[in-house]
Design a protein around this motif. Sequence first.
Motif, PDB file in Angstrom:
ATOM      1  N   ARG A 140      18.770  11.827  -0.594  1.00 52.52           N
ATOM      2  CA  ARG A 140      17.367  12.122  -0.294  1.00 52.52           C
ATOM      3  C   ARG A 140      17.407  12.469  -1.894  1.00 52.52           C
ATOM      4  O   ARG A 140      16.564  12.026  -2.865  1.00 52.52           O
ATOM      5  N   GLY A 141      18.148  13.643  -3.068  1.00 55.47           N
ATOM      6  CA  GLY A 141      18.464  14.210  -4.063  1.00 55.47           C
ATOM      7  C   GLY A 141      17.658  15.316  -3.918  1.00 55.47           C
ATOM      8  O   GLY A 141      17.209  15.512  -2.909  1.00 55.47           O
ATOM      9  N   LEU A 142      17.193  15.674  -5.392  1.00 58.44           N
ATOM     10  CA  LEU A 142      16.451  17.564  -5.337  1.00 58.44           C
ATOM     11  C   LEU A 142      14.928  17.124  -5.163  1.00 58.44           C
ATOM     12  O   LEU A 142      14.281  18.081  -5.127  1.00 58.44           O
ATOM     13  N   VAL A 143      14.519  15.618  -5.859  1.00 62.33           N
ATOM     14  CA  VAL A 143      12.907  15.544  -5.958  1.00 62.33           C
ATOM     15  C   VAL A 143      12.131  14.901  -4.806  1.00 62.33           C
ATOM     16  O   VAL A 143      11.014  15.234  -4.632  1.00 62.33           O
ATOM     17  N   ARG A 144      12.765  13.814  -4.407  1.00 61.41           N
ATOM     18  CA  ARG A 144      11.684  12.992  -3.647  1.00 61.41           C
ATOM     19  C   ARG A 144      11.263  13.754  -2.229  1.00 61.41           C
ATOM     20  O   ARG A 144      12.268  14.398  -1.804  1.00 61.41           O
ATOM     21  N   PRO A 145      10.488  13.455  -1.459  1.00 61.74           N
ATOM     22  CA  PRO A 145       9.783  13.833  -0.948  1.00 61.74           C
ATOM     23  C   PRO A 145      10.387  13.164   0.364  1.00 61.74           C
ATOM     24  O   PRO A 145      11.279  13.912   2.056  1.00 61.74           O
ATOM     25  N   ALA A 146      11.256  11.934   0.746  1.00 62.65           N
ATOM     26  CA  ALA A 146      12.202  11.071   1.593  1.00 62.65           C
ATOM     27  C   ALA A 146      12.563  10.327   0.755  1.00 62.65           C
ATOM     28  O   ALA A 146      12.587  10.103  -0.328  1.00 62.65           O
ATOM     29  N   ASN A 147      14.203   9.975   1.194  1.00 68.18           N
ATOM     30  CA  ASN A 147      14.753   9.255   1.814  1.00 68.18           C
ATOM     31  C   ASN A 147      14.585   7.330   2.111  1.00 68.18           C
ATOM     32  O   ASN A 147      14.586   7.323   2.504  1.00 68.18           O
ATOM     33  N   GLN A 148      14.049   6.778   0.968  1.00 68.46           N
ATOM     34  CA  GLN A 148      13.948   5.353   0.514  1.00 68.46           C
ATOM     35  C   GLN A 148      15.108   4.885   0.181  1.00 68.46           C
ATOM     36  O   GLN A 148      15.006   2.979  -0.468  1.00 68.46           O
ATOM     37  N   ASP A 149      16.263   5.326   0.202  1.00 66.84           N
ATOM     38  CA  ASP A 149      18.290   4.041  -0.061  1.00 66.84           C
ATOM     39  C   ASP A 149      17.863   3.751   1.654  1.00 66.84           C
ATOM     40  O   ASP A 149      17.890   4.559   2.399  1.00 66.84           O
ATOM     41  N   SER A 212       2.764  -2.224   6.615  1.00 60.26           N
ATOM     42  CA  SER A 212       1.990  -1.779   7.049  1.00 60.26           C
ATOM     43  C   SER A 212       2.136  -0.838   8.462  1.00 60.26           C
ATOM     44  O   SER A 212       1.228  -0.637   8.966  1.00 60.26           O
ATOM     45  N   ALA A 213       3.386  -0.956   8.063  1.00 60.19           N
ATOM     46  CA  ALA A 213       4.362  -0.149   9.089  1.00 60.19           C
ATOM     47  C   ALA A 213       3.877   1.203   8.846  1.00 60.19           C
ATOM     48  O   ALA A 213       3.858   1.690   8.192  1.00 60.19           O
ATOM     49  N   PRO A 214       3.891   2.626   9.929  1.00 62.50           N
ATOM     50  CA  PRO A 214       4.421   3.546   9.472  1.00 62.50           C
ATOM     51  C   PRO A 214       5.276   3.962   9.712  1.00 62.50           C
ATOM     52  O   PRO A 214       6.766   3.525   8.999  1.00 62.50           O
ATOM     53  N   SER A 215       5.560   4.444   8.513  1.00 62.67           N
ATOM     54  CA  SER A 215       7.064   5.375   7.638  1.00 62.67           C
ATOM     55  C   SER A 215       6.867   6.784   7.607  1.00 62.67           C
ATOM     56  O   SER A 215       5.593   7.819   7.516  1.00 62.67           O
ATOM     57  N   ALA A 216       8.096   7.375   7.274  1.00 62.07           N
ATOM     58  CA  ALA A 216       8.142   8.330   6.220  1.00 62.07           C
ATOM     59  C   ALA A 216       6.875   8.877   5.139  1.00 62.07           C
ATOM     60  O   ALA A 216       6.783   8.455   4.307  1.00 62.07           O
ATOM     61  N   PRO A 217       7.544  10.308   4.972  1.00 60.06           N
ATOM     62  CA  PRO A 217       6.546  10.306   3.838  1.00 60.06           C
ATOM     63  C   PRO A 217       7.335   9.686   2.562  1.00 60.06           C
ATOM     64  O   PRO A 217       8.219  10.394   2.307  1.00 60.06           O
ATOM     65  N   SER A 218       6.600   9.638   1.567  1.00 57.15           N
ATOM     66  CA  SER A 218       6.418   9.041   0.075  1.00 57.15           C
ATOM     67  C   SER A 218       6.083   9.611  -1.009  1.00 57.15           C
ATOM     68  O   SER A 218       4.937   9.537  -0.833  1.00 57.15           O
ATOM     69  N   ALA A 219       6.630   9.395  -2.072  1.00 51.15           N
ATOM     70  CA  ALA A 219       5.466   9.390  -3.223  1.00 51.15           C
ATOM     71  C   ALA A 219       4.370   8.268  -3.824  1.00 51.15           C
ATOM     72  O   ALA A 219       3.997   8.309  -4.733  1.00 51.15           O
ATOM     73  N   SER A 220       4.532   7.188  -2.857  1.00 49.67           N
ATOM     74  CA  SER A 220       3.476   6.648  -2.933  1.00 49.67           C
ATOM     75  C   SER A 220       2.544   6.334  -3.024  1.00 49.67           C
ATOM     76  O   SER A 220       2.353   7.398  -1.292  1.00 49.67           O
ATOM     77  N   SER A 221       1.755   6.369  -3.124  1.00 52.89           N
ATOM     78  CA  SER A 221       0.015   5.416  -2.778  1.00 52.89           C
ATOM     79  C   SER A 221       0.116   4.901  -1.824  1.00 52.89           C
ATOM     80  O   SER A 221       0.670   3.639  -2.129  1.00 52.89           O
ATOM     81  N   ASP A 222      -1.386   5.123  -1.388  1.00 53.79           N
ATOM     82  CA  ASP A 222      -1.431   3.603  -0.380  1.00 53.79           C
ATOM     83  C   ASP A 222      -1.292   2.328  -0.700  1.00 53.79           C
ATOM     84  O   ASP A 222      -1.237   1.312  -0.568  1.00 53.79           O
ATOM     85  N   ASP A 223      -1.905   1.954  -1.629  1.00 51.63           N
ATOM     86  CA  ASP A 223      -2.741   1.001  -2.235  1.00 51.63           C
ATOM     87  C   ASP A 223      -0.589   0.489  -2.760  1.00 51.63           C
ATOM     88  O   ASP A 223      -1.398  -0.728  -3.820  1.00 51.63           O
ATOM     89  N   GLU A 224      -0.388   1.090  -3.000  1.00 52.99           N
ATOM     90  CA  GLU A 224       0.598   0.817  -3.968  1.00 52.99           C
ATOM     91  C   GLU A 224       1.840  -0.665  -3.552  1.00 52.99           C
ATOM     92  O   GLU A 224       1.515   0.041  -1.700  1.00 52.99           O
TER      93      GLU A 224
END
Length: 374
Positions: A140-149, A212-224
């Motif tokens: 995940r690293g030290l900054v991102r709230p979730a791992n998207q890799d 549109s599927a439920p996902s883990a928290p991310s740093a992105s806004s919903d309109d991205e």
Amino acid sequence: MTRRAESAELLTIGAFARASRLSPKALRLYDELGLLRPAHVDPVNGYRHYAPAQLERARLVAWLRRLGMPLARIREVCELTPSAAAEAVAAYWAQVEADTAARRDLAAFLVDQLQRKDEETAMTATPAPLTLHYAARTDRGLVRPANQDAAHAGRRLLAVADGYGPGGALAAAAAIDALTPLEESDLTSADPLLALEEAARRAHRTASSASSAPSAPSASSDDEATGSTLTALLRSGSRLALLHIGDSRAYVLRDSGLFRITHDHSLVQSLIDEGRLTPEEAPTHPQRALLLRALDGTTDFTPDLQLLQARPGERYLLCTDGLTGVVPPETLQDVLTTAVTPEQAVEHLIALAYEAGAPDNVTCVVADVRLAEA
């Protein structure tokens, strides 16, 4: 001084061209671009005249053009003080040398690849079977709230994916899931590039549903937008099929050095290619994360495809930009050269990303090409 005396001191465009070693055509262009304006233009016949004092600037322009400097950059240099201009020219030439070295490395890689294909065609005996020894890790690293890799490493398939947007984690996982059946596929008579492309195309078609599927928290806004990069290698005998889309990367370490075998599909890379941005400026560009190609289900599916000839002793690295964004290429080469095993290489690379602050998710796969045991 009278107008007549002043005009007598001016040089015609032909005389000025000879003195400055610039052609009249070039002088007209530089006038149009505002780079080197004439001292006087006759209002009746439009003839251009130049002052002798303009020769110094004209000669500087000529020298910089001989260096290959773009006109926009020449304009900037000409407006600097002599000491600042000297620094700008030195910085430009350092970049030219770096770019030349990179192209030289790429040329060496291509020469090696073409020679291998020729040797393979000339061989009459069956080539020795190869195998992959591999390791993978995603963090995940030290900054991102979730791992998207996401990543995969197996006896045939190596892959990394970097998701983005609200459903980025699902998009990256879907990209890897689409490819993993290739581990068990019979590729003896199949085209590995075609098999890899078809699997990735399925991932591309389904990528948009991840938003549109439920996902883990991310740093992105919903309109991205949601999507993922994908860089993968599929082994078939001694061949490695490479598929790449986005800004994750693949490298190969050979006797002649470390080569990057992918090209980023990003805005900053396109600006670098056009000469409008330097590699040093790219990490701080406000749109450095903007991709021109990705698996997103909405844009055209246009991956890079390449077939490589693998040999025992080579080491491959696939990674997301969470690694390459903070660890320079020379450090990557040092780690890949000195690490005894792929596991050690992966652990060391992740540790280096953490030492640099790990601002993004970081994922890497390292694989050694070896002769298969009898």
